[in-house]
Design a protein around this motif. Structure first.
Motif, mmCIF file in Angstrom:
data_model
loop_
_atom_site.group_PDB
_atom_site.id
_atom_site.type_symbol
_atom_site.label_atom_id
_atom_site.label_comp_id
_atom_site.label_asym_id
_atom_site.label_seq_id
_atom_site.Cartn_x
_atom_site.Cartn_y
_atom_site.Cartn_z
ATOM 1 N N ALA A 448 -16.150 -1.441 -18.163
ATOM 2 C CA ALA A 448 -15.472 -0.635 -17.158
ATOM 3 C C ALA A 448 -15.653 0.856 -17.430
ATOM 4 O O ALA A 448 -15.854 1.648 -16.496
ATOM 5 N N VAL A 449 -15.586 1.252 -18.703
ATOM 6 C CA VAL A 449 -15.781 2.667 -19.030
ATOM 7 C C VAL A 449 -17.215 3.086 -18.732
ATOM 8 O O VAL A 449 -17.465 4.200 -18.261
ATOM 9 N N ASP A 450 -18.182 2.200 -18.967
ATOM 10 C CA ASP A 450 -19.576 2.505 -18.597
ATOM 11 C C ASP A 450 -19.713 2.722 -17.091
ATOM 12 O O ASP A 450 -20.488 3.575 -16.639
ATOM 13 N N MET A 451 -18.965 1.957 -16.305
ATOM 14 C CA MET A 451 -19.000 2.151 -14.856
ATOM 15 C C MET A 451 -18.429 3.526 -14.492
ATOM 16 O O MET A 451 -18.951 4.220 -13.615
ATOM 17 N N MET A 452 -17.350 3.924 -15.180
ATOM 18 C CA MET A 452 -16.799 5.265 -14.957
ATOM 19 C C MET A 452 -17.834 6.328 -15.306
ATOM 20 O O MET A 452 -17.989 7.329 -14.590
ATOM 21 N N ARG A 453 -18.549 6.120 -16.409
ATOM 22 C CA ARG A 453 -19.594 7.077 -16.788
ATOM 23 C C ARG A 453 -20.676 7.155 -15.711
ATOM 24 O O ARG A 453 -21.196 8.236 -15.419
ATOM 25 N N SER A 454 -21.017 6.029 -15.122
ATOM 26 C CA SER A 454 -22.041 6.021 -14.072
ATOM 27 C C SER A 454 -21.606 6.845 -12.872
ATOM 28 O O SER A 454 -22.403 7.583 -12.277
ATOM 29 N N VAL A 455 -20.325 6.729 -12.510
ATOM 30 C CA VAL A 455 -19.797 7.538 -11.410
ATOM 31 C C VAL A 455 -19.871 9.019 -11.772
ATOM 32 O O VAL A 455 -20.302 9.856 -10.971
ATOM 33 N N LYS A 456 -19.436 9.351 -12.988
ATOM 34 C CA LYS A 456 -19.466 10.741 -13.450
ATOM 35 C C LYS A 456 -20.886 11.298 -13.411
ATOM 36 O O LYS A 456 -21.120 12.412 -12.902
ATOM 37 N N ARG A 457 -21.853 10.559 -13.930
ATOM 38 C CA ARG A 457 -23.231 11.051 -13.975
ATOM 39 C C ARG A 457 -23.815 11.213 -12.572
ATOM 40 O O ARG A 457 -24.582 12.139 -12.316
ATOM 41 N N ALA A 458 -23.442 10.309 -11.665
ATOM 42 C CA ALA A 458 -23.966 10.392 -10.299
ATOM 43 C C ALA A 458 -23.429 11.620 -9.568
ATOM 44 O O ALA A 458 -24.169 12.306 -8.853
ATOM 45 N N LEU A 459 -22.149 11.911 -9.735
ATOM 46 C CA LEU A 459 -21.534 13.019 -9.013
ATOM 47 C C LEU A 459 -21.694 14.348 -9.739
ATOM 48 O O LEU A 459 -21.713 15.403 -9.105
#
Length: 473
Positions: A448-459
């Motif tokens: 789940a934290v990796d998914m949060m990181r993916s959102v952060k990196r995308a935006l």
């Protein structure tokens, strides 16, 4: 000479210098509203957390969404961090410039843009405080119920998904933000949500931003729900022989569906502190501070039910506060409990916990946590929004004694681990910031934290929005 704080209790610093070219551009654009003075920078580099971090290099006082967008565009061009700043009352290090950069002060963005009593909504700039808003809308017979202890800005409250004493009845910021104006990491201005009470239109970007702690964008305008002022309001206090009895009374109230508006716990230490700080005469034993909203008849019925239940658990000394002056005195004292607690140990700082558990497990969580801190010898106090299972155990530490900080952090870890075992959370309302980054992985899981990181990196591909908070990249 004092021993240093152990390295594992210090935030990881990774400063990115602000280029002279960018500083010159900011000063040319904002004039006296751009400051590099040390005193101003230090003010914007300190919160109520136990961390000491170098201040930001530049502070810019913004007065509009366009101002914020101009700062962020420059930051994007130079890959420089930006950190939104409101009241500075964070407990978890949210506003600390761990990677240097520019502090965007939003406190001058303090205009209430529109009040729509017929729709029970209001739109404000991010620097408006909760008390300012309630003063403005009271004449229309309305109020905004979310009330963290500090007179925080509504931008900061949205960023941390704050709640407070009324959450048991009115929910948190997550439930009360309808729409946002946000400056993205590229300096673009976007709008999320509408004034409609519900929507199924695409991804819920409003909820993504609320609770993002400034890591995905800077919120500059917020549309909120308002509520009619209740016909009748009554507050009451009730003392108990022990914390367990007070908590079990609360559990019984919630499980029976009593629509209580506020249900706050203060342990004997907290009661003693607020008595001294606010010159009250409350019995110095565990206390429930409650409030009832509704019609005259419903308030009386709720209060009678609560009094009956409390007496079953040894509650006594039921005292009523029915006038606005009496209620204000009580709730002002409750909201000042944090600072009153600090005065129990002059010169101290706090490591403050923020767990929330299912209501049925609240007594177990509090009792075991109290046993541990009593055994440690640290001074402490407890306050809690126990009506929704959220409580704060504040450990008072001498900042010149690193061993006390280590003990407090160990106790905090044990408390969080206990809360997670009981299907609770490491933070009910303060957010992750710096202090709870490790706890987030334990709670949500690496995936789940990796998914949060993916959102952060995308935006935010350049990682300029309040970097180093919530999780590491």
């Amino acid at each position: 000479m004092n021993a240093p704080i152990p390295a594992h209790l210090l935030p990881q610093l990774d400063p990115r210098p602000v280029p002279a070219e960018m500083v010159e551009a900011l000063k040319a654009r904002f004039g006296e509203r751009c400051s590099t003075a040390l005193a101003v920078r230090e003010q914007h580099g300190r919160d109520e957390s136990p961390f000491d971090v170098p201040p930001p290099e530049v502070v810019v006082y913004c007065e509009s969404t366009d101002d914020v967008a101009e700062v962020v565009k420059l930051a994007d061009r130079h890959a420089v961090p930006v950190i939104p700043y409101g009241a500075g009352s964070s407990l978890e290090g949210h506003l600390l410039a761990v990677q240097g950069g520019v502090s965007i002060d939003l406190t001058r963005m303090n205009r209430i843009l529109s009040v729509r009593p017929e729709d029970l909504t209001v739109t404000v700039q991010a620097g408006v405080t909760r008390m300012q808003l309630n003063t403005e809308v009271r004449h229309a017979g309305l109020f905004f119920p979310i009330d963290p202890g500090a007179d925080a800005t509504l931008g900061g409250m949205s960023a941390t998904r704050a709640s407070g004493t009324n959450a048991v009845r009115y929910g948190t910021m997550r439930d009360n933000v309808l729409a946002l104006t946000v400056v993205t990491p590229q300096g673009e201005v976007i709008h999320t949500g509408t004034r409609a009470r519900k929507s199924s239109a695409g991804y819920d970007l409003t909820r993504l931003m609320v609770g993002s702690e400034g890591t995905l964008g800077v919120m500059t305008e917020i549309t909120l729900k308002l509520y009619p002022l209740p016909e009748a309001i009554s507050a009451a206090t009730c003392s108990f022989p022990g914390i367990d009895a007070a908590v079990r009374t609360t559990i019984q109230l919630i499980q029976m569906g009593v629509p209580i508006a506020r249900c706050e716990l203060l342990d004997a230490n907290a009661v003693r502190a607020v008595n001294r700080h606010d010159k009250l005469t409350l019995p110095e034993s565990p206390l429930l501070l409650m409030e009832f909203h509704g019609s005259e008849a419903s308030v009386a019925e709720q209060a009678a039910t609560v009094q009956e239940i409390a007496s079953e658990f040894g509650g006594e000394g039921f005292q009523w506060a029915t006038t606005p002056e009496e209620r204000t005195k009580l709730w002002t004292a409750r909201h000042r409990a944090y600072f009153a607690g600090l005065q129990m140990k002059p010169g101290s700082r706090t490591v403050t916990t923020d767990t929330c558990v299912p209501i049925s497990r609240l007594a177990e969580c509090i009792n075991d946590s109290v046993a541990e801190v009593e055994a440690s010898g640290l001074m402490y106090y407890i306050v809690g929004h126990v009506g929704d299972g959220n409580f704060h155990l504040a450990y008072l530490i001498d900042p010149d004694k690193p061993e006390e900080r280590e003990t407090a952090e160990r106790l905090n870890l044990q408390l969080v681990q206990r809360a997670l075992r009981l299907d609770g959370t490491c933070t009910g309302e303060h957010g992750i910031g710096l202090h709870k980054m490790g706890f987030l992985v334990s709670e949500a899981g690496a995936g789940a934290v990796d998914m949060m990181r993916s959102v952060k990196r995308a935006l935010d591909p350049k990682n300029i929005m309040n970097p180093g908070k919530i999780f590491s990249l």
